[in-house]
Design an enzyme around this catalytic site. Structure first.
Site, PDB file in Angstrom:
ATOM      1  CD  GLU A  32      -9.660  -0.892   8.016  1.00 57.27           C
ATOM      2  OE1 GLU A  32      -8.885  -0.812   7.044  1.00 57.27           O
ATOM      3  OE2 GLU A  32      -9.306  -0.733   9.187  1.00 57.27           O
ATOM      4  NE  ARG A 257      -5.130   3.952  -4.462  1.00 58.99           N
ATOM      5  CZ  ARG A 257      -5.724   3.420  -3.378  1.00 58.99           C
ATOM      6  NH1 ARG A 257      -5.577   2.153  -3.092  1.00 58.99           N
ATOM      7  NH2 ARG A 257      -6.438   4.173  -2.581  1.00 58.99           N
ATOM      8  CE  LYS A 267     -11.129   3.582   3.870  1.00 61.97           C
ATOM      9  NZ  LYS A 267     -11.745   2.305   4.251  1.00 61.97           N
TER      10      LYS A 267
HETATM   11  P1  ATP Z   1      -8.049   4.182   1.575  1.00 65.57           P
HETATM   12  O1  ATP Z   1      -6.730   4.130   0.889  1.00 65.57           O
HETATM   13  O2  ATP Z   1      -8.885   5.360   1.173  1.00 65.57           O
HETATM   14  O3  ATP Z   1      -7.975   4.024   3.052  1.00 65.57           O
HETATM   15  P2  ATP Z   1      -8.688   1.430   1.388  1.00 65.57           P
HETATM   16  O4  ATP Z   1      -8.250   0.655   0.204  1.00 65.57           O
HETATM   17  O5  ATP Z   1      -7.948   1.237   2.649  1.00 65.57           O
HETATM   18  O6  ATP Z   1      -8.838   2.941   0.986  1.00 65.57           O
HETATM   19  P3  ATP Z   1     -10.968  -0.162   1.937  1.00 65.57           P
HETATM   20  O7  ATP Z   1     -12.138   0.173   2.763  1.00 65.57           O
HETATM   21  O8  ATP Z   1     -10.040  -1.211   2.403  1.00 65.57           O
HETATM   22  O9  ATP Z   1     -10.205   1.183   1.699  1.00 65.57           O
HETATM   23  O10 ATP Z   1     -11.422  -0.439   0.437  1.00 65.57           O
HETATM   24  C1  ATP Z   1     -12.504  -1.242   0.049  1.00 65.57           C
HETATM   25  C2  ATP Z   1     -12.332  -1.629  -1.380  1.00 65.57           C
HETATM   26  O11 ATP Z   1     -12.258  -0.469  -2.216  1.00 65.57           O
HETATM   27  C3  ATP Z   1     -11.039  -2.407  -1.583  1.00 65.57           C
HETATM   28  O12 ATP Z   1     -11.305  -3.534  -2.384  1.00 65.57           O
HETATM   29  C4  ATP Z   1     -10.141  -1.434  -2.274  1.00 65.57           C
HETATM   30  O13 ATP Z   1      -9.257  -2.068  -3.134  1.00 65.57           O
HETATM   31  C5  ATP Z   1     -11.122  -0.536  -3.039  1.00 65.57           C
HETATM   32  N1  ATP Z   1     -10.539   0.790  -3.236  1.00 65.57           N
HETATM   33  C6  ATP Z   1     -10.136   1.662  -2.299  1.00 65.57           C
HETATM   34  N2  ATP Z   1      -9.597   2.765  -2.849  1.00 65.57           N
HETATM   35  C7  ATP Z   1      -9.674   2.598  -4.195  1.00 65.57           C
HETATM   36  C8  ATP Z   1      -9.276   3.368  -5.328  1.00 65.57           C
HETATM   37  N3  ATP Z   1      -8.710   4.574  -5.193  1.00 65.57           N
HETATM   38  N4  ATP Z   1      -9.523   2.865  -6.555  1.00 65.57           N
HETATM   39  C9  ATP Z   1     -10.112   1.667  -6.706  1.00 65.57           C
HETATM   40  N5  ATP Z   1     -10.493   0.884  -5.687  1.00 65.57           N
HETATM   41  C10 ATP Z   1     -10.280   1.327  -4.436  1.00 65.57           C
HETATM   42 MG    MG Z   2      -7.798  -0.912   3.321  1.00 67.60          MG
END
Ligand code: ATP
Ligand code: MG
Length: 556
Positions: A32, A257, A267
């Site tokens: 995102e 994760r 983020k």
């Molecule tokens: P945040 O919790 O930092 O906002 P998010 O999951 O909302 O992260 P996205 O931009 O939606 O961020 O993530 C893009 C991809 O990265 C998704 O497929 C998500 O599952 C993966 N991802 C995000 N954080 C992690 C993590 N800590 N470990 C493994 N994969 C991750």
């Molecule tokens: Mg997300």
């Protein structure tokens, strides 16, 4: 055939053998664009692009830009840079959920026509209040029984902009008493009169993640949709939407994760650190962001090695930050050129060396691998060494410099300390030494053994530098471990950055920005873009802790 060394690769390997499987294996990385990528994303990038490569498949970069309020082109550009830096190659397959808004809208109308979605006039709070709990079923909305015709009319008018934000939503009509709360008539569209970075003001209704994500996967013919464990409960909805619409159905697989000690991987919280100026920006080398790590000098190969080492699991755990440092050190130990810098200089005068003489020593940039090349290092009467390499009262087995002792100046000469000049405040001002002219290159002609080897610089040829020594950003392994009334901000390490005025050899002064080297016996450092003509700036990428501990033991 790639090695099936984790459960996801095993599933994919098995799926490929099924007669109904249509190659190629196709994955996607779906960020995102509402912040910069961090190490958690690196895990997902290494997995998605890695799987595609290993199985001769494809991986798309898809921006999940369904929330117009929090998203920004700045983030899109940064994400592209970071994925590319990690070696992710999406070729021409850069997609946006917003590319599909028209298709998604058509799918929503189809759900309505199937009697599987309805327009609800309840407010968000009312919907939440009626959702029920883990032990109690939810209550049905009074609008749930609207006719298909009425729903279609209202949904079209939602799209036409007739209603204000929050006045209505579109919900999937599933089961208000499902044991899985996600399935209790989830909202799939909401009204948002907001400018979207790509579709401008074309839309005032936006699909929610659960609706947009599975259908984007389906449209792109993703075979394996890999996501983190918090989406386990959403899988039932993912499957329901695709099955109800009767469209191509990718397989969602969840993995744990990444959590890392002394670090925050969210983020939202990283944005807070930037906005409240606890760090200098997204690319502050203390940040767990990919641009921060890059600025710190961490090579992408070290991040790949790290992701490989932590592997994939089906349950959450926390990885030690030291493991990342280990991977960084392991890579740089084999790839970083060795040069000399003195972080805390003490002046050394070689009394028997001719006053105006300068000699140049040809030194290898990487002792074990001549292909790295060499550089010329000047030697003269006035030198500097590390203050810590001299002791007035040396402990037993101290093989560095002290009065009367002999040491080797790396690749140059053997020197013996003859006198110590102390200032009125007791600090050592300078050391007087003699050199053995017969020991050019660092070996005594008579074969006498000299154990200690020190790095050094010619005082008049050395250049100035500012060195930034970084430590953990948080004092606690779990930054969320707080006293009542505190937040993770209270766990910031006040000593996460120490500045130090150092001297460096001329070659380091002209080193390109972004290059990581080893300062011999000191650590790994990366030239920072803040460097100027007059003063280079270096960020510490990693200490030499492991080999240093060994050296100390040997008493060098
Ligand atoms: P945040 O919790 O930092 O906002 P998010 O999951 O909302 O992260 P996205 O931009 O939606 O961020 O993530 C893009 C991809 O990265 C998704 O497929 C998500 O599952 C993966 N991802 C995000 N954080 C992690 C993590 N800590 N470990 C493994 N994969 C991750
Ligand atoms: Mg997300």
């Amino acid at each position: 055939m790639p090695e099936a060394n984790d459960f996801i690769r095993q599933i994919i390997a098995d799926d490929r053998l099924s007669p109904s499987f249509e190659p190629p294996v196709h994955t996607r990385f779906p960020p995102e664009p509402n912040g910069y990528l961090h190490l958690g994303h690196a895990k997902s990038i290494c997995l998605n692009f890695g799987v595609a490569k290993e199985f001769d498949g494809l991986c798309n970069l898809r921006f999940d830009d369904t929330n117009p309020v929090k998203e920004d082109m700045e983030y899109v550009n940064a994400i592209r840079d970071d994925v590319r830096w990690l070696g992710g190659n999406w070729e021409d397959r850069e997609f946006y959920a917003s590319n599909y808004f028209e298709k998604l809208y058509a799918y929503a109308e189809k759900l309505i026509e199937l009697g599987c979605a309805y327009v609800d006039d309840l407010s968000q709070e009312e919907i939440r209040a009626m959702r029920g709990t883990l032990t109690e079923p939810g209550k049905e909305s009074p609008y749930r029984t609207r006719s298909v015709a009425e729903n279609l009319d209202l949904f079209r008018r939602m799209r036409a902009g007739e209603f204000p934000d929050g006045s209505r939503v579109l919900r999937a009509k599933i089961d208000m008493s499902s044991p899985n709360i996600v399935m209790r008539d989830p909202t799939i569209y909401r009204i948002r009169h907001a400018h979207h970075q790509r579709t401008a003001n074309d839309w005032c209704i936006y699909p929610l993640y659960d609706f947009a994500h599975c259908l984007s996967d389906s449209i792109e013919h993703i075979t394996h949709s890999l996501c983190t464990l918090e989406f386990v409960n959403n899988r039932e909805l993912y499957d329901w939407i695709l099955d109800t619409l009767g469209v191509y159905h990718p397989k969602q697989i969840e993995f744990a994760r990444l959590n890392l000690t002394h670090t925050i991987l969210s983020k939202r919280k990283l944005i807070q650190l930037v906005q409240e100026k606890h760090v200098t920006g997204w690319d502050d080398p203390r940040m767990p962001t990919l641009c921060g790590l890059r600025r710190k000098g961490v090579p992408p190969e070290a991040i790949h090695a790290f992701c490989k080492r932590i592997g994939l699991a089906r349950s959450d755990s926390t990885v030690e930050y030291a493991m990342l440092e280990f991977c960084i050190r392991e890579y740089l130990n084999e790839h970083a050129p060795r040069l000399m810098a003195v972080l805390d200089p003490i002046h050394v005068i070689i009394d028997n060396y001719p006053d105006d003489q300068v000699e140049y020593f040809t030194m290898p940039l990487f002792p074990e691998d001549p292909s790295f090349g060499t550089r010329e290092v000047p030697f003269a009467k006035h030198l500097v060494i590390e203050r810590d390499d001299f002791r007035e009262n040396p402990p037993k087995k101290f093989h560095r410099l002290s009065k009367g002792a002999e040491v080797r100046l790396r690749y140059a000469y053997l020197i013996t300390c003859t006198d110590v000049v102390t200032g009125s405040d007791g600090t050592i001002k300078e050391l007087h030494c003699t050199y053995d002219p017969e020991s050019r290159g660092g070996q005594a002609k008579d074969g006498r053994k000299v154990k200690g080897t020190l790095h050094w610089l010619s005082a008049n040829h050395a250049k100035k530098a500012v060195v930034r020594l970084y430590d953990q950003l948080f004092t606690k392994a779990n930054p969320e471990d707080v006293e009542p009334g505190q937040t993770f901000i209270d766990n910031l390490n006040p000593h996460s950055l120490t500045l130090c005025d150092a001297l460096i050899e001329p070659e380091l002064h002209t080193l390109p920005v972004g290059k990581t080297v080893q300062f011999e016996r000191v650590g790994y450092f990366c030239k920072d873009p803040d460097s100027t003509e007059d003063c280079a700036v270096f960020n510490r990428t990693a200490t030499l802790r492991d080999s240093w501990a060994k050296q100390e033991k040997k008493g060098e």
